[in-house]
Design a protein around this motif. Structure first.
Motif, PDB file in Angstrom:
ATOM      1  N   MET A 842      -9.014  -4.164   0.302  1.00  0.00           N
ATOM      2  CA  MET A 842      -9.960  -4.206  -0.822  1.00  0.00           C
ATOM      3  C   MET A 842      -9.008  -4.305  -2.375  1.00  0.00           C
ATOM      4  N   ALA A 844      -6.068  -5.725  -2.413  1.00  0.00           N
ATOM      5  CA  ALA A 844      -5.622  -7.278  -2.603  1.00  0.00           C
ATOM      6  C   ALA A 844      -6.660  -8.074  -2.910  1.00  0.00           C
ATOM      7  N   ALA A 848      -6.579 -10.021  -6.722  1.00  0.00           N
ATOM      8  CA  ALA A 848      -6.811 -11.607  -6.693  1.00  0.00           C
ATOM      9  C   ALA A 848      -7.990 -11.769  -7.634  1.00  0.00           C
ATOM     10  N   GLU A 939     -12.404 -19.147  -4.958  1.00  0.00           N
ATOM     11  CA  GLU A 939     -11.731 -18.276  -5.932  1.00  0.00           C
ATOM     12  C   GLU A 939     -12.220 -18.571  -7.213  1.00  0.00           C
TER      13      GLU A 939
ATOM     14  N   THR B  61     -15.505  -3.197   3.031  1.00  0.00           N
ATOM     15  CA  THR B  61     -14.078  -4.219   2.879  1.00  0.00           C
ATOM     16  C   THR B  61     -14.365  -5.532   2.987  1.00  0.00           C
ATOM     17  N   PRO B  62     -13.437  -6.297   2.688  1.00  0.00           N
ATOM     18  CA  PRO B  62     -13.701  -7.723   2.564  1.00  0.00           C
ATOM     19  C   PRO B  62     -14.004  -8.328   3.684  1.00  0.00           C
ATOM     20  N   THR B  63     -13.358  -7.932   4.871  1.00  0.00           N
ATOM     21  CA  THR B  63     -13.666  -8.303   6.401  1.00  0.00           C
ATOM     22  C   THR B  63     -14.917  -8.293   6.647  1.00  0.00           C
ATOM     23  N   ASP B  64     -15.529  -7.199   6.113  1.00  0.00           N
ATOM     24  CA  ASP B  64     -16.846  -6.898   6.669  1.00  0.00           C
ATOM     25  C   ASP B  64     -17.924  -7.883   6.153  1.00  0.00           C
ATOM     26  N   ARG B  65     -17.613  -8.671   5.189  1.00  0.00           N
ATOM     27  CA  ARG B  65     -18.698  -9.838   4.799  1.00  0.00           C
ATOM     28  C   ARG B  65     -17.832 -11.073   4.816  1.00  0.00           C
ATOM     29  N   LEU B  66     -16.727 -11.236   4.283  1.00  0.00           N
ATOM     30  CA  LEU B  66     -16.116 -12.747   4.379  1.00  0.00           C
ATOM     31  C   LEU B  66     -14.502 -12.394   4.285  1.00  0.00           C
ATOM     32  N   PRO B  67     -13.786 -13.251   5.021  1.00  0.00           N
ATOM     33  CA  PRO B  67     -12.329 -13.146   4.918  1.00  0.00           C
ATOM     34  C   PRO B  67     -11.846 -12.949   3.426  1.00  0.00           C
ATOM     35  N   LEU B  68     -10.607 -12.751   3.287  1.00  0.00           N
ATOM     36  CA  LEU B  68      -9.719 -12.711   2.063  1.00  0.00           C
ATOM     37  C   LEU B  68      -9.925 -14.247   1.414  1.00  0.00           C
ATOM     38  N   SER B  69      -9.900 -14.406   0.199  1.00  0.00           N
ATOM     39  CA  SER B  69      -9.369 -15.513  -0.293  1.00  0.00           C
ATOM     40  C   SER B  69      -8.029 -15.903   0.029  1.00  0.00           C
ATOM     41  N   ARG B  70      -7.526 -17.227  -0.228  1.00  0.00           N
ATOM     42  CA  ARG B  70      -6.187 -17.433   0.079  1.00  0.00           C
ATOM     43  C   ARG B  70      -5.216 -16.709  -0.799  1.00  0.00           C
ATOM     44  N   ARG B  71      -5.538 -16.570  -2.124  1.00  0.00           N
ATOM     45  CA  ARG B  71      -4.571 -15.542  -2.924  1.00  0.00           C
ATOM     46  C   ARG B  71      -4.600 -14.305  -2.446  1.00  0.00           C
ATOM     47  N   ALA B  72      -5.780 -13.766  -2.315  1.00  0.00           N
ATOM     48  CA  ALA B  72      -5.883 -12.356  -1.906  1.00  0.00           C
ATOM     49  C   ALA B  72      -4.915 -11.944  -0.692  1.00  0.00           C
ATOM     50  N   ARG B  74      -2.348 -13.780   0.336  1.00  0.00           N
ATOM     51  CA  ARG B  74      -0.926 -13.535  -0.319  1.00  0.00           C
ATOM     52  C   ARG B  74      -0.488 -12.316  -0.918  1.00  0.00           C
ATOM     53  N   ILE B  75      -1.466 -11.794  -1.356  1.00  0.00           N
ATOM     54  CA  ILE B  75      -1.194 -10.632  -2.140  1.00  0.00           C
ATOM     55  C   ILE B  75      -1.402  -9.520  -1.115  1.00  0.00           C
ATOM     56  N   TYR B  76      -2.295  -9.454  -0.259  1.00  0.00           N
ATOM     57  CA  TYR B  76      -2.208  -8.439   0.828  1.00  0.00           C
ATOM     58  C   TYR B  76      -0.830  -8.394   1.736  1.00  0.00           C
TER      59      TYR B  76
END
Lengths: 1255, 88
Positions: A842, A844, A848, A939, B61-72, B74-76
């Motif tokens: 969350m 991350a 972003a 994004e 949490t993001p994975t409950d709805r959509l995977p993270l964006s590409r940038r997110a 990388r940050i993760y």
């Protein structure tokens, strides 16, 4: 000029309906109105989504919507729940990183004391002190009177924490002089750093005539049947309600009997009981005390105007706004003589001691009994209220910020106790690369500032100094130990030595030294050598959009594409900072990526160790050059871009060629191809081989000897790709009179140090330069001396290393509050969160989302959800294909076109990259590698636009919340509306379709704009919005555009059915009426077929050709068509044919028949006009709009009426009087796409080239 | 018709909720109760989200709805790498 970021959480949190919320909004509005040249940006908390749209509405027209920026933290974060501690603390870091990313000169916090029971996050200096902060100070009451306000330990902890943050503010803007003094006294703030900006009542608090009916209604509702003394302003300890009631009870009985005491505000049941008990105990009779409870704003204003006296007995206020509101309404006001209240009242004889009941009672009695005194107070109130206005407060706030900002001295950076540890990533000797030599020269000087580890992807490092002084690590080691380094420095060049750096930079961001602006050479190499399949195509897309990617597959010579596009966007975006060697690279960045791209880049000149002990005679002797020879040299590998042929021909054309003492030497290896051959032949033809040499590859020793021996250096370039020329510096360093042309980075060489020709010079100019310098030894000497001076001053390695260190430190300082600093700080937050917790995901996502990447062009998201799934070849799909293709290949300047799609399974949209690559023919012969062109989650950022081009009603309805999210965050959401027929003529559609359409329209009605495909649809949409749309303060703009019609530009489908020739022959042989469109009830196929049956019965020779897929509610029609006796003879139904086949049918037909009862546009009319096919259409507004006088119209729903019209048309045609369609105004798809962009406000005007053809 | 009724009920519910939750003391009481009973809180949020009554991006949490964006992503990855190196 300053950039002021206003944190608007005061108007978003739980205080938003109270005084602080109103103050926050009003002062922000006033500051925005009086901003002058300052830039104002509002920062909104995305955890409080419902409050965003009202704030956007409030600032509509005052600030660009792009200046309203939203950040988001993982939630919930409210302080009351200790389970939120980790999220709140990381939220504070994120909040500050977000503010820092806006690069403010000053952050103005509208209310710091938020977040106790809501999801507001405020903090100062938790992550960084990179930006100064000003805070609106309302009061310090809990700090001054801890009891009872801080009796609750949870609240005390929260308040003390906020006080800690407040102490780190740079400037306080107090709402009163009293509050200002409190800050100076209790927080020990310097007097100059706390400014009173005061406050004001809203303008609707004013004297007004209340009608008798309204007065009676209000009095009856609240039980006010006598003149009354009023109080408003909330119930709490310091408000002194008990004192007021006790004092009121002290009034003479007659006075009390003639009046009532009205406490006008919401009141909790326990407080009500307490006050009523107290009143009874003090002897107040029933009805003498009225507790109204919550009143609306309108009622409050009316009650102000109706009261006889307003009494405000509070012990302590930050300002005392109710007193000012009452005075603004022209009421007599008496109040306490404490804290800020006297400065609001402005008259001592209206004050009393709030801790003395008798004093309060005496003042009430005096005003109620003395009409003259009361009238004087009323007059005074109006006059005093004029001293307070939001405009004045706004101006004072701006002035205070400007003054404080000017006086502020930037904090000095502490000198680190030890040298920071730096990872230096570059090829190093013995790799044969200019950058490896450069690094070997830079490292010893840079080591004065850093403890350096070199990171290499090569087997060994040869340089003895590096081996002795630096740890040599590989890439794997860096990946495992990146945290050990304080600084990371990458050297990027356009060669294979750097291929490992692209991925590494994505993972471990650092500062990039960009030696070559164009990286297309190495990127294409990665793809061609299959080191990273599809890497180049992907880089073209990432850097320059789909049009560039399409060129890579469409162009015969891929070399042109390598040459044209830099392909360095991702390196620039992933870099923490960028340094280049010449201004030219900054210019190229601006040219390719926009004006602000390179604003923070450093330009650090190339280095040259100053040449000493130059021994010309010795060098000439070694090179066997005569001492009196006049030697012109050109250094470096020979090649067409070095313009060696131009130098050769100019030298031959000059007097130097005729002078036996003059020599021309090309110091470098000849070009191995045709160019080198041509040079060799030209030298041979000249017969001067003895005086014109090509040395071949020269080692450093030989190279240096020529530099020492030469009289003139000539270094020419064309088609520079942003690289810097080291040989020019070499010439200057050795004091040669150097001739260059102003190409690429050479344009930036100081004029005084070289003879600079124009970029596109002619031979005469070069001849003149050579001959002048040959003639004038003094000029040569002066030019050489100035050149050496420039090298010494600007290119000294020590000075360059100092510049590197300064830039690295500044960049890392700036990034302390950026993503890298935030990541590091978040991992140190206590209590620590397990690494596998979803909280990190969350966080991350929130990072972003909240913090923009370095630079990002604005994106136009084009929804193609249906087309991605399948091409149903409907009219709408043709529009989507055509518009999409035009947008992709001709994007508006400054915008990036991104096709996107959604499904019903997920919330949100994805990039349609794989679809688009296929759509544009950009797929390689082999299957796409799995990692290439992923359909990632989109994004977005404020300023982007979403365009609902495709029609997928159920998906749009499903994504309603996502559109709200886009709009909340400053993305403009617009939809193309093709028609409203399911809503307007539901009898032609299935119940399900109508329901879907309603859901879709409801979603569309919440958007920012609707773009209809005709004026007729726009009119219908406006009418529907009036009757059924939601009431909105920011209603969607309704605009329209027209569709194009050139099938060739619509990504047409191909293929002909087997019997195509036979059918086309029959169509050509007899008058044929063509109907184009899906078979559905409103298209009136049944009426047309019945009409033709009548005509056939009359023996009229005519064909009916129906082109279109089977639609809905047409079962009997389909059956009739399939089993019709004329089927295949005079009746043809061509289902699902390609665009290519349709073209042929248009060409073969006699007339286009359009009996449709409702259409959004009527694209077939335009297509018919293109083929010169006459049109017979029903008389409906949209057909009139599209075809005007270029069609024959009919009315009536009966078959006979249509049959008669066809006969009339045939008669007119026989006389050559039937209206011709050729003059029908029409657009190409390029023009149509441009009209759409203008209607979307993406382009300001239609270019002249988009004028319609036809009429 | 059904859509309109549903819409009207939803509007009414939202208005009522905003009204009550806008009152600071009610809100504080509600938050107190919810803080004491996490399952109730989770259930309420889920119901509200499914009914499209709240935009619940922040609390799932993001994975409950959509995977993270590409940038997110990388940050993760950066967060995880830093954590690993930090806690070594």
């Amino acid at each position: 000029m300053m950039r002021i970021v206003i944190d608007m959480q005061g108007a978003q949190g739980s205080n938003r309906q109270r005084g602080i919320g109103r103050y926050s909004l009003s002062i922000a509005l006033a500051v925005a109105r009086h901003r002058g040249k300052n830039e104002i940006i509002l920062a909104l908390n995305g955890l409080l989504p419902d409050t965003i749209e009202p704030i956007r509405i409030a600032f509509e027209g005052l600030l660009p919507q792009e200046n309203i920026r939203v950040w988001q933290s993982p939630g919930p974060v409210c302080h009351l729940d200790p389970g939120n501690d980790w999220r709140r603390k990381t939220g504070e870091l994120l909040y500050e990183a977000f503010l820092a990313s806006l690069e403010p000169d000053l952050v103005l916090v509208s209310s710091l004391f938020e977040g106790l029971g809501d999801d507001a996050i405020t903090s100062i200096g938790s992550l960084s002190s990179a930006f100064p902060t000003a805070v609106i100070l309302y009061d310090l009451i809990p700090l001054i009177h801890p009891h009872p306000f801080l009796d609750n330990p949870v609240i005390k902890r929260w308040y003390e924490n906020k006080i800690g943050h407040l102490r780190r503010a740079g400037l306080l803007l107090a709402i009163s002089e009293s509050s200002r003094q409190e800050a100076v006294r209790h927080l020990d703030f310097p007097d100059t750093d706390v400014v009173n900006i005061s406050t004001a009542a809203e303008p609707h608090f004013k004297p007004m005539q209340i009608s008798a009916e309204r007065e009676a209604e209000i009095r009856s509702r609240y039980g006010l049947n006598r003149p009354f003394v009023m109080y408003t302003g909330g119930i709490d300890y310091r408000k002194n309600m008990e004192g007021l009631i006790r004092a009121y009870a002290l009034l003479p009985e007659a006075l009390r009997a003639a009046h009532q005491l009205a406490v006008v505000c919401s009141i909790h049941p326990p407080d009500r009981t307490t006050l009523e008990t107290l009143a009874a105990k003090q002897g107040l009779k029933a009805g003498e005390l009225v507790l109204t409870g919550f009143v609306s704003e309108d009622d409050l204003i009316a009650l102000y105007n109706l009261c006889k006296l307003f009494d405000f007995p509070s012990w302590h206020e930050g300002f005392g706004l109710p007193a000012l509101e009452a005075m603004s309404c022209g009421r007599a006001v008496i109040a306490s003589n404490t804290s800020s209240i006297p400065e609001v009242i402005g008259r001592t004889d209206a004050l009393f001691d709030p801790r003395n009941d008798s004093s309060i009672a005496a003042k009430i009695a005096e005003v109620l009994s003395n009409d003259n005194f009361r009238a004087a107070l009323e007059r005074h109130g109006i006059e005093q209220a004029r001293h307070f206005s939001w405009d004045a407060s706004g101006k004072q706030a701006i002035a205070a910020c400007e003054k404080w900002h000017e006086a502020r001295k930037p904090a000095a950076h502490p000198v680190p106790a030890r040298r920071p540890k730096l990872a230096y990533i570059s090829p190093l000797p013995p790799e044969r690369s200019g950058i490896s030599d450069y690094s070997a020269e830079l490292l010893p000087e840079l080591a004065r500032h850093y403890e350096i580890d070199v990171i290499v992807a090569q087997d060994a490092v040869a340089d003895p100094w590096i081996k002795a002084n630096c740890a040599i690590r590989d890439v794997k080691w860096l990946r495992a130990h990146s945290r050990h380094y304080d600084r990371i420095l990458y050297h990027f060049g356009n060669s294979a030595f750097h291929r490992h750096m692209f991925r590494l930079l994505e993972e471990i961001p650092g500062i990039v030294v960009l030696h070559d602006f164009f990286l297309s050479g190495i990127i294409s190499h990665l793809e061609i050598t299959e080191y990273r399949p599809y890497a180049w195509a992907e880089a073209l897309y990432q850097s320059h959009g789909y049009a560039a990617m399409q060129r890579r597959f469409a162009e015969a010579d891929a070399g042109d594409v390598v040459w044209h596009y830099p392909c360095n966007f991702q390196v620039l975006q992933n870099a923490l900072g960028v340094t280049v060697h010449a201004e030219n690279s900054r210019r190229l960045a601006t040219q390719w990526y926009g004006k602000d791209t390179a604003k923070d880049w450093a330009v650090i000149p190339h280095m040259r160790v100053f040449a000493r002990d130059i021994d010309r005679a010795k060098a000439r002797a070694a090179l066997k050059l005569d001492d009196k020879a006049f030697v012109v040299c050109s250094f470096g590998l020979l090649g067409p871009h070095k313009l060696n042929h131009r130098l050769l021909s100019a030298w031959l054309a000059s007097s130097l060629a005729r002078d036996p003492d003059c020599v021309l030497v090309f110091v470098g290896e000849n070009n191995g191809g045709a160019y080198g051959q041509q040079i060799t032949e030209a030298i041979a033809r000249s017969g001067l081989q003895q005086r014109i040499r090509i040395t071949g590859w020269a080692d450093m020793e030989v190279f240096r000897r020529y530099l020492e021996a030469a009289d003139i250096g000539v270094q020419l370039r064309t088609l520079s790709r942003g690289e810097t020329s080291g040989t020019v510096l070499d010439c200057m360093n050795y004091g040669l009179a150097t001739i260059i042309n102003a190409n690429g980075s050479m344009a930036d060489v100081p004029d005084e140090g070289v003879w600079k020709l124009p970029d596109l010079f002619d031979d005469k100019q070069l001849v003149e330069a050579l001959e002048t310098l040959r003639r004038d030894p003094l000029m040569r000497r002066h030019l050489g001396e100035r050149a050496r001076h420039i090298v010494l001053k600007q290119h000294d390695p020590r000075a360059c290393a100092d510049q590197y260190a300064a830039f690295i430190e500044k960049t890392y300082d700036d990034n302390a509050a950026g993503v890298p600093g935030l990541v590091r700080a978040a991992t140190e937050v206590e209590p620590a969160l397990p690494a596998d917790s979803k909280g990190w995901l969350m966080l991350a996502e929130a990072i972003a989302f909240s913090i923009r990447p370095n630079f990002m062009p604005r994106q136009l998201f084009v929804d193609v959800s249906e087309l991605v799934k399948r091409d149903s070849k409907s009219g709408i799909q043709r529009v989507v294909r055509s518009i999409l293709r035009e947008l992709l290949l001709h994007p508006p300047e400054g915008w990036r076109i991104e096709p996107v799609y959604a499904t019903t399974q997920e919330q949100g949209y994805r990039y349609a990259r794989r679809f688009t690559a296929g759509f544009l023919g950009c797929l390689p012969p082999k299957p796409l590698p799995p990692h290439a062109m992923p359909d990632d989650v989109i994004e977005f950022q404020a300023g982007d636009m979403f365009l609902g081009l495709d029609l997928q009603q159920h998906i749009v309805a499903r994504q309603k919340m996502f559109y709200r999210r886009l709009r909340n965050h400053g993305v403009t959401v617009k939809f193309v509306v093709y028609d409203l027929l399911p809503a307007l003529v539901p009898q032609f559609f299935t119940a399900g379709a109508t329901q879907y359409h309603h859901g879709w329209l409801e979603t569309v009605a919440e958007s920012d704009g609707v773009i209809c495909i005709s004026k007729a649809v726009a009119d219908e949409m406006a009418s529907w919005m009036r009757d059924h749309g939601p009431q909105r303060l920011r209603p969607p703009a309704i605009r329209w555009f027209h569709l194009g019609a050139d099938i060739k530009a619509s990504a047409p489908t191909h293929g002909l059915p087997e019997n195509a020739d036979t059918v086309l022959e029959i169509i050509r042989s007899t008058p044929s009426f063509l109907m184009v469109g899906t078979l559905e009830p409103r298209k009136a196929h049944a009426q047309a077929l019945a009409a033709f049956e009548l005509l056939w019965a009359e023996g009229i020779a005519a064909n009916l050709v129906i082109v279109g897929r089977r639609g809905w509610m047409v079962d009997s029609l389909i059956s009739h068509l399939r089993h019709h006796p004329e089927a295949g003879k005079r009746l043809f139904w061509l289902e699902g044919i390609s665009d290519e086949c349709l073209e042929k049918i248009y060409a073969a037909s006699t007339c286009l028949l359009c009996p449709s009862e409702g259409e959004g546009f009527g694209l077939p009319l335009i297509e018919a006009a293109q083929h010169g096919l006459p049109v017979l259409a029903r008389d409906i507004p949209v057909f009139r709009e599209v075809a005007g006088e270029h069609a024959f119209y009919f009315s009536g729903l009966a078959p006979q009426e249509l049959a008669d019209s066809i006969k009339r048309w045939l008669a007119l045609k026989a006389e050559d009087k039937a209206p011709l369609s050729g003059g029908m105004p029409r657009l190409t798809w390029e023009q149509s796409a441009r009209e759409l962009l203008v209607a979307s406000k993406l382009l300001s005007s239609i270019l002249p080239s988009t004028e319609r053809t036809g009429a | 018709m059904l859509v309109r009724v549903k819409s009207a009920v939803r509007t009414l519910l939202v208005k009522a909720m905003r009204k009550t939750m806008g009152l600071p003391h009610v809100r504080l009481c509600a938050l107190y109760v919810l803080a004491k009973c996490p399952p109730l809180k989770k259930r309420l949020r889920l119901v509200a989200m499914r009914a499209h009554l709240i935009e619940d991006w922040s609390n799932t949490t993001p994975t409950d709805r959509l995977p993270l964006s590409r940038r997110a992503e990388r940050i993760y990855a950066d967060l995880q790498r830093t954590l690993r190196q930090e806690r070594k």
